[in-house]
Scaffold this active site. Structure first.
Site, PDB file in Angstrom:
ATOM      1  N   ALA A 105       0.863  -1.179   0.000  1.00  0.00           N
ATOM      2  CA  ALA A 105       0.000   0.000   0.000  1.00  0.00           C
ATOM      3  C   ALA A 105       0.899   1.228   0.000  1.00  0.00           C
ATOM      4  CB  ALA A 105      -0.886  -0.029   1.233  1.00  0.00           C
TER       5      ALA A 105
ATOM      6  N   GLY B 124       0.396  -5.052   0.801  1.00  0.00           N
ATOM      7  CA  GLY B 124      -0.793  -5.160  -0.045  1.00  0.00           C
ATOM      8  C   GLY B 124      -0.514  -5.900  -1.357  1.00  0.00           C
TER       9      GLY B 124
ATOM     10  N   GLU C  57      -0.787  -9.441  -0.555  1.00  0.00           N
ATOM     11  CA  GLU C  57      -2.205  -9.751  -0.304  1.00  0.00           C
ATOM     12  C   GLU C  57      -2.988  -9.886  -1.619  1.00  0.00           C
ATOM     13  OE1 GLU C  57      -2.398  -6.388   2.579  1.00  0.00           O
ATOM     14  OE2 GLU C  57      -3.563  -7.810   3.754  1.00  0.00           O
TER      15      GLU C  57
ATOM     16  N   GLU D 194       4.111  -5.133   7.297  1.00  0.00           N
ATOM     17  CA  GLU D 194       3.284  -4.073   7.907  1.00  0.00           C
ATOM     18  C   GLU D 194       3.633  -3.804   9.363  1.00  0.00           C
ATOM     19  OE1 GLU D 194       2.159  -6.474   5.960  1.00  0.00           O
ATOM     20  OE2 GLU D 194       0.671  -5.700   4.555  1.00  0.00           O
TER      21      GLU D 194
HETATM   22  N1  DAK Z   1       4.648   3.192  -0.644  1.00  0.00           N
HETATM   23  C1  DAK Z   1       5.072   4.354  -1.173  1.00  0.00           C
HETATM   24  N2  DAK Z   1       6.240   4.506  -1.837  1.00  0.00           N
HETATM   25  C2  DAK Z   1       7.021   3.418  -1.955  1.00  0.00           C
HETATM   26  C3  DAK Z   1       6.646   2.148  -1.435  1.00  0.00           C
HETATM   27  C4  DAK Z   1       5.372   2.054  -0.742  1.00  0.00           C
HETATM   28  N3  DAK Z   1       4.899   0.907  -0.246  1.00  0.00           N
HETATM   29  N4  DAK Z   1       7.619   1.267  -1.702  1.00  0.00           N
HETATM   30  C5  DAK Z   1       8.567   1.945  -2.388  1.00  0.00           C
HETATM   31  N5  DAK Z   1       8.195   3.219  -2.535  1.00  0.00           N
HETATM   32  C6  DAK Z   1       8.945   4.299  -3.221  1.00  0.00           C
HETATM   33  C7  DAK Z   1      10.133   4.742  -2.383  1.00  0.00           C
HETATM   34  O1  DAK Z   1       9.727   5.664  -1.412  1.00  0.00           O
HETATM   35  C8  DAK Z   1      11.017   5.362  -3.442  1.00  0.00           C
HETATM   36  O2  DAK Z   1      10.512   6.634  -3.755  1.00  0.00           O
HETATM   37  P1  DAK Z   1      11.555   7.902  -3.969  1.00  0.00           P
HETATM   38  O3  DAK Z   1      12.347   7.956  -2.711  1.00  0.00           O
HETATM   39  O4  DAK Z   1      12.369   7.486  -5.174  1.00  0.00           O
HETATM   40  O5  DAK Z   1      10.651   9.058  -4.205  1.00  0.00           O
HETATM   41  C9  DAK Z   1      10.774   4.464  -4.663  1.00  0.00           C
HETATM   42  O6  DAK Z   1       9.536   3.807  -4.411  1.00  0.00           O
HETATM   43  C10 DAK Z   1      11.843   3.418  -4.861  1.00  0.00           C
HETATM   44  O7  DAK Z   1      11.991   2.721  -3.639  1.00  0.00           O
HETATM   45  P2  DAK Z   1      13.422   2.537  -2.906  1.00  0.00           P
HETATM   46  O8  DAK Z   1      14.346   3.630  -3.255  1.00  0.00           O
HETATM   47  O9  DAK Z   1      13.122   2.307  -1.467  1.00  0.00           O
HETATM   48  O10 DAK Z   1      13.913   1.205  -3.598  1.00  0.00           O
HETATM   49  P3  DAK Z   1      14.870   0.093  -2.984  1.00  0.00           P
HETATM   50  O11 DAK Z   1      15.181  -0.825  -4.114  1.00  0.00           O
HETATM   51  O12 DAK Z   1      15.995   0.710  -2.231  1.00  0.00           O
HETATM   52  O13 DAK Z   1      13.959  -0.689  -1.913  1.00  0.00           O
HETATM   53  C11 DAK Z   1      11.946  -1.799  -1.156  1.00  0.00           C
HETATM   54  C12 DAK Z   1      12.864  -1.399  -2.358  1.00  0.00           C
HETATM   55  C13 DAK Z   1      10.695  -2.463  -1.707  1.00  0.00           C
HETATM   56  C14 DAK Z   1      12.703  -2.780  -0.251  1.00  0.00           C
HETATM   57  C15 DAK Z   1      11.623  -0.513  -0.343  1.00  0.00           C
HETATM   58  O14 DAK Z   1      11.124   0.478  -1.244  1.00  0.00           O
HETATM   59  C16 DAK Z   1      10.595  -0.753   0.707  1.00  0.00           C
HETATM   60  O15 DAK Z   1      10.866  -1.282   1.780  1.00  0.00           O
HETATM   61  N6  DAK Z   1       9.335  -0.328   0.414  1.00  0.00           N
HETATM   62  C17 DAK Z   1       8.242  -0.418   1.370  1.00  0.00           C
HETATM   63  C18 DAK Z   1       7.763  -1.834   1.446  1.00  0.00           C
HETATM   64  C19 DAK Z   1       6.658  -1.981   2.459  1.00  0.00           C
HETATM   65  O16 DAK Z   1       6.840  -1.693   3.659  1.00  0.00           O
HETATM   66  N7  DAK Z   1       5.520  -2.413   1.967  1.00  0.00           N
HETATM   67  C20 DAK Z   1       4.366  -2.606   2.804  1.00  0.00           C
HETATM   68  C21 DAK Z   1       3.572  -1.339   2.778  1.00  0.00           C
HETATM   69  S1  DAK Z   1       2.365  -1.379   4.029  1.00  0.00           S
HETATM   70  C22 DAK Z   1      -4.598  -1.381   6.063  1.00  0.00           C
HETATM   71  C23 DAK Z   1      -4.662  -1.541   4.723  1.00  0.00           C
HETATM   72  C24 DAK Z   1      -3.589  -1.974   4.037  1.00  0.00           C
HETATM   73  C25 DAK Z   1      -2.416  -2.238   4.662  1.00  0.00           C
HETATM   74  C26 DAK Z   1      -2.332  -2.079   6.021  1.00  0.00           C
HETATM   75  C27 DAK Z   1      -3.406  -1.679   6.718  1.00  0.00           C
HETATM   76  N8  DAK Z   1      -5.697  -0.925   6.787  1.00  0.00           N
HETATM   77  C28 DAK Z   1      -6.494   0.091   6.171  1.00  0.00           C
HETATM   78  C29 DAK Z   1      -5.910  -1.262   8.151  1.00  0.00           C
HETATM   79  C30 DAK Z   1      -1.287  -2.597   3.898  1.00  0.00           C
HETATM   80  C31 DAK Z   1      -0.106  -2.065   4.219  1.00  0.00           C
HETATM   81  C32 DAK Z   1       1.059  -2.153   3.370  1.00  0.00           C
HETATM   82  O17 DAK Z   1       1.056  -2.713   2.291  1.00  0.00           O
END
Ligand code: DAK
Length: 262
Positions: A68, A113, A116, A136
């Protein structure tokens, strides 16, 4: 169909939907989810007869969906979060309950997400560069699009807890070994392999696949008796279709059936 955050391409009975926000690794914001909702609704209604298989994948070669959109979520209050979760659940239910199989082609990160979405698909195949996970808890939340419950059903309770509590990324081979995905292909071959699988499924009787999907999806959470009843009803129903007549006639005449989805 044209969208801001999705690329939608059709080839015969197969529709490929590509998450197309490569700058954010295809992170899911509300607008992408709403577009996917509208696209899947259209395929299920107006384009029902032309759609036999849907493939989901990500643009940019690095990610399927990295979760997400954290920038959007960071400003959510309780009501926004609930609304977002409801939207996510609606979209994932549209995938899980679609009358056609949906295949996830995991060509990179499938996190949060993104993982998921994959769990809601019928079949999932990954490139050898894929990394999957539910990180998450690192953000102080839990999977919010049905992930906890679908993950338990896919890999078992203990493995699901290990994935959710630990937030570790899982490489494609381990994901295959624990049953999270079905097969791993070399990165450059993923698209052609998945297209081949989709073509294979598109040649089968679509109403029979649709009933097999419905019965396995709904039956999973029923008692064995109730699930068997669903199976009996679906089996009977299919004997009222042209495809059943054509399929059995072709077998007896040693020819190949052309299924019409009627
Ligand atoms: N959201 C927004 N931007 C993201 C992103 C994300 N999930 N993942 C990556 N990006 C963006 C980065 O911020 C970066 O943007 P700039 O800095 O260039 O502007 C760009 O994509 C490239 O990412 P990186 O520079 O970080 O690339 P790397 O190769 O170094 O790293 C990575 C890749 C996938 C390991 C890293 O980007 C990362 O850790 N990303 C976040 C992964 C993550 O935590 N995903 C889970 C998100 S939480 C709910 C509903 C839904 C959910 C929860 C609750 N309710 C309503 C209760 C679901 C939650 C999630 O999915």
């Amino acid at each position: 169909m044209t969208y801001e955050n999705l690329l939608v391409e059709r080839e015969g009975f197969i529709v490929k939907i590509t998450f197309n926000r490569p700058k954010t690794l295809n992170a899911l914001n509300s607008s992408t989810l709403r577009e996917l909702e509208s696209c899947l609704t259209r395929l299920r209604r107006e384009e029902k007869d032309q759609t036999r298989v849907v493939i989901l994948t990500g643009a940019g070669g690095k990610a399927f969906v990295a979760g997400a959109d954290i920038s959007e979520m960071s400003s959510f209050g309780v009501d926004d979060a609930r609304e977002f979760a409801e939207l996510g659940h609606r979209v994932l239910d549209l995938i899980a309950e679609a009358p056609f199989p949906v295949i996830a082609a995991i060509n990179g990160f499938a996190l949060g997400g993104g993982c998921e979405i994959m769990l809601a698909c019928d079949l999932a195949y990954a490139s050898d560069r894929a990394k999957l996970g539910q990180p998450e808890v690192n953000l102080g939340v839990i999977p919010g699009f049905g992930g906890t419950q679908r993950l338990i059903r896919r890999v078992g309770l203990a493995r699901a807890r290990e994935i959710v509590y630990g937030c570790d990324m899982i490489d494609a081979e381990k994901a295959r070994d624990i049953g999270l995905i079905l097969e791993v292909f070399p990165h450059d071959e993923l698209e052609s392999k998945v297209t081949g699988i989709a073509q294979h499924l598109a040649s089968k009787a679509p109403l029979a696949i649709s009933q097999a999907k419905r019965v396995t999806e709904k039956g999973y959470d029923e008692s064995l008796w109730a699930a068997h009843e669903l199976e009996r009803q679906a089996f009977g129903l299919l004997f009222g279709t042209e495809d059943q007549t054509a399929g059995m006639k072709s077998f007896l005449e040693k020819t190949k059936a052309e299924f019409k989805g009627r």
